[in-house]
Design a protein around this motif. Structure first.
Motif: not given
Length: 122
Positions: A5-9, A35-41, A91-94, A115-122
């Protein structure tokens, strides 16, 4: 049954550091050959491997992201964490965490977080 389970802003400002945690249940992150990976889309694109931390604590990163990436773990909490610095809108991605099992000829991503959506925006 292993669950991740992913968590974060969900929103990060440009130039800041993205930080995500993956909590693992039903199995230990110190189990051999896992092995424990991070992958994004990114939107409209394919999966991109970011890096992983092995069962013994070694880390490996994508060359294209290595200078900005750090993966660490807390074995007492059975968690591992991604930090990606100096983020931009690209870097915006799931973001997904996933387990890779490698043993002999067997190599398989056999468990994924939702998966968790992360959006990079001001």
């Amino acid at each position: 049954q292993v669950q991740l389970q992913e968590s974060g802003p969900g929103l990060v400002k440009p130039s800041q550091t993205l930080s995500l945690t993956c909590t693992v249940s039903g199995g230990s992150i110190t189990t051999n050959y896992q092995h424990w990976n991070w992958i994004r889309q990114p939107p409209g694109k394919g999966l991109e491997w970011i890096g992983y931390i092995t069962y013994s604590g070694s880390t490996y990163y994508s060359p294209s992201l290595k200078s900005r990436t750090s993966i660490s773990r807390d074995t007492s909490k059975n968690q591992f964490t991604l930090q990606l610095s100096s983020v931009t809108p690209e870097d915006t991605a799931v973001y997904y965490c996933a387990r890779l099992t490698q043993y002999g000829d067997y190599t398989q991503y056999d468990h994924w977080g939702q998966g968790t959506q992360v959006t990079v925006s001001s």
